[in-house]
Design a protein around this motif. Structure first.
Motif, PDB file in Angstrom:
ATOM      1  N   VAL A   1       0.874  -1.174   0.000  1.00  0.00           N
ATOM      2  CA  VAL A   1       0.000   0.000   0.000  1.00  0.00           C
ATOM      3  C   VAL A   1       0.906   1.216   0.000  1.00  0.00           C
ATOM      4  O   VAL A   1       1.855   1.295   0.784  1.00  0.00           O
ATOM      5  N   ARG A   2       0.629   2.143  -0.895  1.00  0.00           N
ATOM      6  CA  ARG A   2       1.410   3.376  -0.937  1.00  0.00           C
ATOM      7  C   ARG A   2       0.953   4.275   0.211  1.00  0.00           C
ATOM      8  O   ARG A   2      -0.247   4.433   0.450  1.00  0.00           O
ATOM      9  N   GLU A   3       1.901   4.818   0.932  1.00  0.00           N
ATOM     10  CA  GLU A   3       1.606   5.737   2.024  1.00  0.00           C
ATOM     11  C   GLU A   3       0.738   6.878   1.490  1.00  0.00           C
ATOM     12  O   GLU A   3       1.038   7.445   0.437  1.00  0.00           O
ATOM     13  N   PRO A   4      -0.338   7.228   2.195  1.00  0.00           N
ATOM     14  CA  PRO A   4      -1.200   8.298   1.679  1.00  0.00           C
ATOM     15  C   PRO A   4      -0.515   9.668   1.707  1.00  0.00           C
ATOM     16  O   PRO A   4       0.387   9.911   2.494  1.00  0.00           O
ATOM     17  N   VAL A   5      -0.979  10.522   0.817  1.00  0.00           N
ATOM     18  CA  VAL A   5      -0.523  11.912   0.796  1.00  0.00           C
ATOM     19  C   VAL A   5      -0.964  12.544   2.120  1.00  0.00           C
ATOM     20  O   VAL A   5      -2.105  12.331   2.551  1.00  0.00           O
ATOM     21  N   PRO A   6      -0.090  13.294   2.791  1.00  0.00           N
ATOM     22  CA  PRO A   6      -0.491  13.928   4.056  1.00  0.00           C
ATOM     23  C   PRO A   6      -1.807  14.703   3.914  1.00  0.00           C
ATOM     24  O   PRO A   6      -2.002  15.432   2.948  1.00  0.00           O
TER      25      PRO A   6
ATOM     26  N   GLN B   1      -1.159 -10.088   3.460  1.00  0.00           N
ATOM     27  CA  GLN B   1      -0.562  -8.988   4.204  1.00  0.00           C
ATOM     28  C   GLN B   1       0.120  -8.076   3.195  1.00  0.00           C
ATOM     29  O   GLN B   1       0.904  -8.533   2.373  1.00  0.00           O
ATOM     30  N   ALA B   2      -0.196  -6.804   3.268  1.00  0.00           N
ATOM     31  CA  ALA B   2       0.436  -5.807   2.397  1.00  0.00           C
ATOM     32  C   ALA B   2       1.356  -4.951   3.259  1.00  0.00           C
ATOM     33  O   ALA B   2       1.023  -4.626   4.401  1.00  0.00           O
ATOM     34  N   SER B   3       2.492  -4.590   2.711  1.00  0.00           N
ATOM     35  CA  SER B   3       3.403  -3.714   3.447  1.00  0.00           C
ATOM     36  C   SER B   3       3.084  -2.261   3.083  1.00  0.00           C
ATOM     37  O   SER B   3       2.542  -1.983   2.031  1.00  0.00           O
TER      38      SER B   3
END
Length: 154
Positions: A33-38, A135-137
Motif C-alpha cells: 500500500v502506498r503511504e497516503p498523501v499527508p 498482508q500488504a506492506s
C-alpha cells in the motif's frame, strides 16, 4: 468416537480442503500500500496475482479493517488525459499473472484509518465467495519513483 461424529469430522476436513484448494490457486506476491498523501485518507494498493489453477479466477471485491471501502480501478487514456475508471471485477486467466501497479490496474483505498501500520491485512474475494487473506506492506511515497507516487493526488 461415534460413527456419526467421525463422518461429520471427515466431511468438515473434506470441505475445508476443497475450499482451501480453490483459494490457493491464486497466489498474491509483492502486495503493498502506498503511504497516503499527508492530509488525505485515500491511497492505492498494488500486487501481482498469479492463477496457478486450470480455470480463470475473477476478483470481485477487496476489504480491509483499516479502510472504509476498496474499489478495483484501472487507468485509461481519454484523448490524451489519463483517467481512473472503476472496474466491477478483474479476471485472472488460468495459468497467468495480472500485475496491479502504479499507472495501471490497482486497488483504490478510501476512508483510511490513519496512521497506517507497517503491515496491513487485506482480503481479496473472488467469484464463488472464495477469499484470500494477504498482508500488504506500507511503502513510503519517497521510495516510489516519479509520478507513480502521486496517484493519491487525484
Amino acid at each position: 468416537m461415534r460413527f456419526a461424529d467421525s463422518v461429520r469430522a471427515g466431511l468438515i476436513i473434506l470441505f475445508s480442503s476443497v475450499s482451501f484448494a480453490a483459494v490457493a490457486d491464486v497466489v498474491v506476491s509483492g502486495a503493498y500500500v502506498r503511504e497516503p498523501v499527508p492530509g488525505r485518507a485515500m491511497s492505492a494498493a498494488f500486487m501481482t496475482l498469479t492463477n496457478n489453477g486450470s480455470e480463470e479466477k475473477v476478483l470481485v471485491s477487496a476489504n480491509a479493517p483499516w479502510a472504509d471501502s476498496i474499489e478495483i480501478h484501472t487507468h485509461m487514456n481519454d484523448n490524451g488525459v489519463m483517467r481512473m475508471r472503476q472496474l466491477q471485477s478483474l479476471t485472472i486467466p488460468a495459468g497467468e499473472s495480472v500485475t496491479l501497479q502504479p499507472g495501471g490496474l490497482h486497488l483504490m483505498l478510501f476512508g483510511l484509518q490513519l496512521p497506517l501500520e507497517e503491515s496491513l491485512p487485506l482480503t481479496l474475494c473472488f467469484e464463488g465467495d472464495e477469499c484470500n487473506d494477504v498482508q500488504a506492506s506500507l511503502r513510503s511515497m519517497h521510495s516510489m519513483n516519479g509520478m507513480h507516487g502521486m496517484h493519491g493526488m487525484h
